[in-house]
Motif scaffolding. Structure first.
Motif, short mmCIF file in Angstrom:
data_model
loop_
_atom_site.label_atom_id
_atom_site.label_comp_id
_atom_site.label_asym_id
_atom_site.label_seq_id
_atom_site.Cartn_x
_atom_site.Cartn_y
_atom_site.Cartn_z
N VAL A 449 42.11 27.79 44.17
CA VAL A 449 40.92 28.01 43.34
C VAL A 449 39.66 27.59 44.08
N ALA A 450 39.75 26.46 44.79
CA ALA A 450 38.59 25.98 45.54
C ALA A 450 38.20 26.93 46.68
N LEU A 451 39.19 27.62 47.25
CA LEU A 451 38.92 28.52 48.37
C LEU A 451 38.69 29.96 47.93
N SER A 452 38.79 30.22 46.63
CA SER A 452 38.59 31.58 46.13
C SER A 452 37.10 31.93 46.09
N GLN A 453 36.84 33.22 45.94
CA GLN A 453 35.46 33.70 45.81
C GLN A 453 35.28 34.41 44.48
N GLN A 454 34.07 34.31 43.94
CA GLN A 454 33.76 35.04 42.72
C GLN A 454 33.72 36.54 43.04
N PRO A 455 34.17 37.38 42.11
CA PRO A 455 34.23 38.83 42.39
C PRO A 455 32.92 39.43 42.85
N ALA A 456 31.80 39.05 42.21
CA ALA A 456 30.50 39.64 42.57
C ALA A 456 30.16 39.35 44.03
N ARG A 457 30.39 38.11 44.44
CA ARG A 457 30.09 37.72 45.82
C ARG A 457 31.00 38.44 46.80
N PHE A 458 32.30 38.55 46.45
CA PHE A 458 33.26 39.19 47.34
C PHE A 458 32.94 40.66 47.56
N PHE A 459 32.64 41.39 46.48
CA PHE A 459 32.38 42.82 46.61
C PHE A 459 31.03 43.07 47.28
N ALA A 460 30.08 42.19 47.06
CA ALA A 460 28.79 42.32 47.76
C ALA A 460 28.98 42.16 49.27
N ARG A 461 29.88 41.23 49.62
CA ARG A 461 30.16 41.00 51.04
C ARG A 461 30.89 42.21 51.66
N LEU A 462 31.77 42.84 50.89
CA LEU A 462 32.47 44.03 51.39
C LEU A 462 31.47 45.13 51.75
N ARG A 463 30.51 45.33 50.85
CA ARG A 463 29.54 46.41 51.08
C ARG A 463 28.57 46.04 52.20
N LYS A 464 28.16 44.78 52.25
CA LYS A 464 27.22 44.35 53.28
C LYS A 464 27.82 44.49 54.67
N GLU A 482 41.23 34.23 37.92
CA GLU A 482 39.84 34.46 37.53
C GLU A 482 38.92 34.77 38.70
N ALA A 483 39.43 34.78 39.92
CA ALA A 483 38.59 35.00 41.09
C ALA A 483 39.38 35.77 42.15
N ILE A 484 38.74 36.04 43.27
CA ILE A 484 39.41 36.71 44.38
C ILE A 484 40.14 35.64 45.18
N PRO A 485 41.46 35.69 45.26
CA PRO A 485 42.23 34.60 45.87
C PRO A 485 42.07 34.56 47.39
N PRO A 486 42.38 33.41 47.99
CA PRO A 486 42.24 33.25 49.44
C PRO A 486 43.06 34.25 50.25
N ILE A 487 44.20 34.70 49.73
CA ILE A 487 45.04 35.61 50.49
C ILE A 487 44.30 36.92 50.77
N GLU A 500 42.42 51.29 50.01
CA GLU A 500 41.53 51.92 49.03
C GLU A 500 41.91 51.56 47.60
N THR A 501 43.17 51.20 47.39
CA THR A 501 43.61 50.72 46.08
C THR A 501 44.22 49.33 46.26
N VAL A 502 43.63 48.36 45.57
CA VAL A 502 44.08 46.97 45.69
C VAL A 502 44.42 46.44 44.30
N ILE A 503 45.60 45.85 44.20
CA ILE A 503 46.04 45.22 42.96
C ILE A 503 46.16 43.72 43.21
N CYS A 504 45.35 42.96 42.53
CA CYS A 504 45.46 41.50 42.57
C CYS A 504 46.41 41.12 41.42
N LEU A 505 47.64 40.74 41.76
CA LEU A 505 48.70 40.60 40.76
C LEU A 505 49.04 39.13 40.50
N THR A 506 48.97 38.74 39.24
CA THR A 506 49.33 37.39 38.82
C THR A 506 50.54 37.47 37.89
N VAL A 507 51.59 36.74 38.22
CA VAL A 507 52.78 36.66 37.37
C VAL A 507 52.69 35.39 36.55
#
Length: 619
Positions: A449-464, A482-487, A500-507
């Motif tokens: 959780v500490a190393l995760s990124q918030q979705p808005a920041r992660f997707f902004a970085r992808l586009r930048k 709740e966030a983009i995991p470190p993996i 192009e298709t990414v599934i962030c899967l939580t069991v």
């Protein structure tokens, strides 16, 4: 009312075969143990007092505590101390954490009971040959070892085929011991006076410390009581209660009374009072039937250990182990090789080490009596918080049950030096494994959780950074919801691209046995081509991710038939400022993590589609 709905005959037979093996074979050694404890002081009055104690122990502990009260505490139909623990509503992070500790320790102790039950049961049955002849006496232990090894060896085939014969065999067993008991009662009908509890009270009070000690022998008549509750989800409470009140309790009472009646008629402190009930010509077939009954009793505790391991694993208290489903129709029929062979090694070792059922009785009972105390304590909180009982109602019932549990527990503590420490130590080892695994999983989750990124920041970085989106579908398994995991963050950083298709899967394994189909999958689209999917399973379900993810197609998630699954395999190390205890726990967690079951086995992921990413994690 005890019976909310009628139980079928087939369900009653199933209850006899699965639930009552341990309780049903207790007459093989319970009164024999009491006789050896008292020795020459096992007089006529002591015999009647012993019968009185056994009778009222069965009535209060099994008939009232378990059948009437504890089995009302079901978690969506499932029973067992782990299910009872979840009903208390306790949380590891809350002030009621000690309730979880009690539940886990009680569950761990059942493993300690599980390595002793097959040993003492099978040895007691085989030793019955000594009643007819001394020829087989030197080979009793060898016969028992062969039977035990064979029993554990066939577990991989599942109980589906042999399970159909369990019920009729146990019905034959209970009918036989009831008839034998009636014969003994006819010889000395005065034994029926033992229904008066005064005989039992007088035995305990007038013999001082010896009277207190023999409670450890009386308790042997109750071993297997936990199975009533643990197997409730497989059989149903009504079938278990019907079998108990209609068949098992009458047969046990008759047999115990018959043993005492036969002893009063022909006193013999050396022979096993159970086999002394039988005519000489019937000893061999009775030994054969008793051996079958003890094998069934052993089968029940082994199957219970498999079920409890799965529950603990999916609740996050046990490392992942390989689970095989042995029946396409019954979800409860599973096989866990690691648990099976570990239990076999300890059971065979104990059988060879102790050599006789009399010596094993000295080690038997400590783990079960401790679990029964913990069950009563947890039940009090369910009475107050779940059933909304008043304080005086819950406290009165709990005080009575706890007084009896503590009496048996204290008497069993006297067995510690005679071998009682073995199941307690084994249970403590399992408890350390459970708590250490939970500690490591939670520490890893907090780190991620500490190393995760918030979705808005992660997707902004992808586009930048103009990260390329390549063809394909990637499913990343993660505990972060709740966030983009470190993996995923590290994958993009190292590879420089993303499918192009990414599934962030939580069991997510819930504190209920099973999840309804409509509640199985929760889907959230975070960005173009990026989805977060949460899959929910109950703690008795075996997860099959590819099959469940097919449900996501209905919600608009792209086809996952050719998806690649990415999972992180961590190498854990402790922070240099950690204390010695924390460093040891992290080292143990790291060892268990490296040797835990592969994701292919746990989640049914095709091996050709799995990609493991290694990472060193400092906790």
């Amino acid at each position: 009312m005890i019976f909310a709905r009628p139980a079928t005959v087939s369900a009653g037979l199933l209850a006899l075969g699965i639930v009552y093996g341990d309780l049903g074979t207790s007459p093989l050694y319970s009164l024999q143990t009491i006789m050896h404890i008292m020795g020459d002081q096992f007089t006529r009055d002591a015999a009647l007092g012993s019968l009185s104690l056994v009778f009222w122990a069965l009535i209060i502990t099994i008939s009232i505590k378990y059948c009437f009260l504890v089995m009302r505490a079901d978690n969506h139909g499932e029973g067992g101390i782990l299910a009872l623990m979840t009903l208390t509503g306790a949380h590891w992070a809350g002030r009621d954490r000690w309730l979880i500790i009690m539940g886990l320790f009680g569950a761990a102790l059942i493993y300690g009971d599980g390595i002793l039950t097959p040993a003492i049961s099978v040895l007691s049955a085989v030793e019955g040959l000594n009643v007819a002849t001394d020829i087989f006496k030197p080979y009793a232990m060898l016969f028992a070892l062969v039977i035990l090894v064979g029993l554990f060896a066939i577990q991989k085939r599942g109980t589906g085929i042999i399970g159909k014969t369990f019920g009729p065999i146990m019905l034959m067993w209970f009918s036989t011991i009831a008839i034998l008991g009636l014969v003994g009662i006819v010889h000395h009908p005065h034994v029926l006076a033992a229904i008066n509890p005064v005989y039992g009270v007088r035995l305990v009070t007038e013999h001082g410390f010896l009277g207190f000690t023999l409670l450890g022998g009386v308790f042997l008549a109750l071993t297997g009581g936990e199975a009533l509750y643990a197997d409730m989800g497989h059989i149903g409470p009504n079938s278990i209660r019907t079998a108990w009140y209609g068949v098992v309790l009458p047969a046990l009472v008759l047999n115990y009374a018959g043993q005492i009646g036969n002893f009063l008629d022909v006193p013999d402190l050396e022979a096993n009072p159970f086999f002394k009930l039988a005519p000489t010509w019937s000893v061999y077939p009775l030994v054969a039937l008793a051996t079958l009954a003890t094998i069934i009793a052993s089968q029940a505790i082994i199957t219970g250990a498999f079920s409890m391991t799965r529950q603990a694993m999916q609740l996050g208290y046990f490392p992942g182990v390989r689970i095989r489903q042995t029946s396409a129709e019954e979800r409860g029929q599973i096989y866990i090789p690691f648990v099976n062979w570990t239990m076999m090694a300890f059971t065979v070792g104990l059988t060879a080490g102790f050599g006789s059922s009399e010596r094993l009785a000295g080690a038997y009972g400590t783990a079960v009596s401790t679990t029964m105390i913990l069950t009563t304590a947890l039940l009090y909180h369910v009475m107050r918080n779940r059933w909304q009982w008043t304080l005086w109602q819950a406290a009165t019932i709990t005080s009575i049950l706890l007084a009896i549990d503590l009496a048996f527990f204290s008497a069993n503590l006297l067995k510690i030096l005679d071998g009682g420490w073995i199941p307690l130590t084994f249970g403590l080892l399992v408890f350390v494994i459970m708590t250490t695994w939970h500690y490591g999983v939670e520490a890893t989750r907090r780190r991620n959780v500490a190393l995760s990124q918030q979705p808005a920041r992660f997707f902004a970085r992808l586009r930048k950074d103009n990260v390329a989106r390549v063809r394909g579908t990637a499913v990343f398994l993660t505990r972060v919801g709740e966030a983009i995991p470190p993996i995923i963050v590290n994958y993009v950083k190292r590879v420089g691209s993303l499918q192009e298709t990414v599934i962030c899967l939580t069991v997510s394994f819930e504190h209920v046995p099973r999840i309804r189909s409509k509640d199985r999958v929760r889907i959230e689209q975070l960005d173009d081509g990026f989805w977060h999917v949460t899959v929910h399973f109950g703690f008795v379900e075996i997860p099959n991710l590819p099959a469940v993810l097919a449900l996501a197609k209905k919600e608009g998630v792209p086809v996952l038939d050719k998806a690649s699954y990415y999972i992180e395999r961590g190498d854990f190390s402790s922070h240099k400022h950690r204390n010695l205890l924390a460093q040891c726990r992290i080292a143990l967690f790291s060892f268990m993590s490296r040797n835990s079951a592969h994701a292919i086995d746990r989640f049914k992921i095709p091996s050709s589609a799995l990609v493991e990413i290694g990472r060193r994690i400092e906790l």
